[in-house]
Design an enzyme around this catalytic site. Structure first.
Site, PDB file in Angstrom:
ATOM      1  N   GLU A 249      53.255  43.172   6.392  1.00  0.00           N
ATOM      2  CA  GLU A 249      54.523  42.576   7.296  1.00  0.00           C
ATOM      3  C   GLU A 249      55.140  43.803   6.694  1.00  0.00           C
ATOM      4  O   GLU A 249      55.540  43.842   5.526  1.00  0.00           O
ATOM      5  CB  GLU A 249      55.275  41.174   6.722  1.00  0.00           C
ATOM      6  N   GLU A 258      63.801  37.445   7.185  1.00  0.00           N
ATOM      7  CA  GLU A 258      64.234  37.142   6.176  1.00  0.00           C
ATOM      8  C   GLU A 258      66.087  36.511   6.645  1.00  0.00           C
ATOM      9  O   GLU A 258      66.446  35.140   6.480  1.00  0.00           O
ATOM     10  CB  GLU A 258      64.601  37.473   5.203  1.00  0.00           C
ATOM     11  N   GLU A 262      67.454  32.606   6.489  1.00  0.00           N
ATOM     12  CA  GLU A 262      68.957  32.178   5.860  1.00  0.00           C
ATOM     13  C   GLU A 262      69.975  31.980   6.506  1.00  0.00           C
ATOM     14  O   GLU A 262      71.158  31.296   6.481  1.00  0.00           O
ATOM     15  CB  GLU A 262      68.988  33.330   5.360  1.00  0.00           C
TER      16      GLU A 262
END
Length: 360
Positions: A249, A258, A262
């Protein structure tokens, strides 16, 4: 561009992303990638002007697989820009040069119009380390430090369930409101079963003060619960971030994933300013481990007054927007690097607005 093959997976570090070693042999700090999302309360299309200046692509990427060799997959990210160092911008502003009274007027106008998205963690780092057993039962000083970095309600929860470690563990690891038995079976039979079995043993050793085998334990759980008070009354705030999902990644792909996981944001809700070099935060945790956080700067594209309901409620407590002064007040005093990063981002944007926007 990402490449994922069975061969390369064995030789790419999931921490630093370099080839030739694996995570357990990596000498780099434990690295996370995140997004500092900025909103400008503007009246003159300032956000659009900044995006046009510092952003080149959308936040999308595609997966291409080979029919002949299905084990090979290629990820093409059109927000990943081939680096041209002559056209990359650095956050190197340490001051604002005032050239005229107009600059001072613009400073007063913009100083509280630059907002930063920040998140608070649902669980404190002290609580996480304690539940995972990341301490020595005979090291009173380190355990006191963990309790001092917990939230008050976490200590009360430990006290309420001190005879039932599994209740605490279930509360900590129950992401999807699954039945307790299913969650605990998965924990104690899964990848990290040894870790949590050892954590449970340590917890019970601290609890069982009457056991002669625990004579080497100077202080027991009841002492920490009754006498150690948290240093902080409010949760810790920071920027959304996380670690690589897979070895191949890319850094920015990880940061975007992320951030979206989140906060619940979609790719169209923000624009990464990928002509600005990412900024690094280095720190040593309370556990003595070195960490590195790499942040990319982004401009918000959606209404900041709308309620965010799709964010990760397991990891995130709250999501809020703060001015520079408000954000600085919510960063713990010992996070000097985080304050420095916030200040550099703030001054960079403020400088650009003052010297490039005509709002007179």
């Amino acid at each position: 561009m990402e490449y994922e093959t069975n061969f390369r997976k064995k030789h790419i570090c999931s921490n630093c992303g370099r080839s030739g070693h694996e995570f357990r042999n990596c000498i780099e700090p434990i690295t996370s990638y995140g997004i500092i999302n900025v909103c400008i309360s503007d009246e003159y299309n300032e956000s659009m002007i900044i995006k046009d200046k510092f952003c080149t692509k959308k936040n999308t990427y595609y997966r291409v697989s080979s029919r002949k060799h299905p084990e090979i997959s290629c990820f093409i990210s059109n927000h990943i820009r081939v680096r041209d160092h002559e056209n990359m911008y650095k956050l190197d502003n340490e001051m604002i040069p005032y050239r005229s009274n107009e600059d001072i007027h613009k400073f007063c106008y913009y100083k509280n119009r630059i907002l930063f998205m920040m998140v608070s963690r649902r669980f404190s780092l002290g609580f996480i380390e304690f539940i995972r057993g990341k301490y020595d039962v005979s090291d009173t000083k380190s355990i006191i430090n963990l309790f001092q970095h917990m939230y008050e309600h976490e200590i009360k929860f430990i006290n309420k369930n001190r005879y039932k470690y599994d209740n605490i563990l279930y509360h900590f690891l129950n992401r999807n409101n699954e039945p307790k038995k299913i969650v605990l079976n998965r924990i104690y039979e899964g990848k990290y079963s040894n870790e949590y079995c050892e954590a449970k043993i340590k917890f019970n050793m601290l609890l069982n003060s009457s056991n002669e085998e625990n004579n080497n334990i100077p202080v027991y759980l009841e002492f920490y619960i009754k006498h150690i008070k948290p240093k902080w009354k409010s949760p810790e705030w920071g920027f959304p971030k996380g670690r690589r999902d897979k070895r191949s990644e890319e850094n920015m792909v990880c940061a975007c994933r992320e951030f979206e996981e989140e906060t619940g944001y979609k790719k169209s809700d923000y624009s990464v300013l990928n002509k600005i070099e990412p900024i690094e935060e280095k720190l040593t945790g309370t556990n003595g481990v070195n960490y590195k956080h790499i942040y990319y700067l982004a401009i918000n594209n959606c209404d900041i007054n709308s309620d965010l309901t799709d964010y990760d409620t397991y990891e995130i407590g709250e999501i809020k927007w703060f001015t520079y002064d408000e954000a600085m007040a919510r960063i713990r005093p010992y996070h000097i690097e985080k304050k420095r990063i916030l200040t550099r981002v703030y001054l960079f944007i403020l400088n650009y607005l003052i010297h490039n926007i005509n709002n007179t």
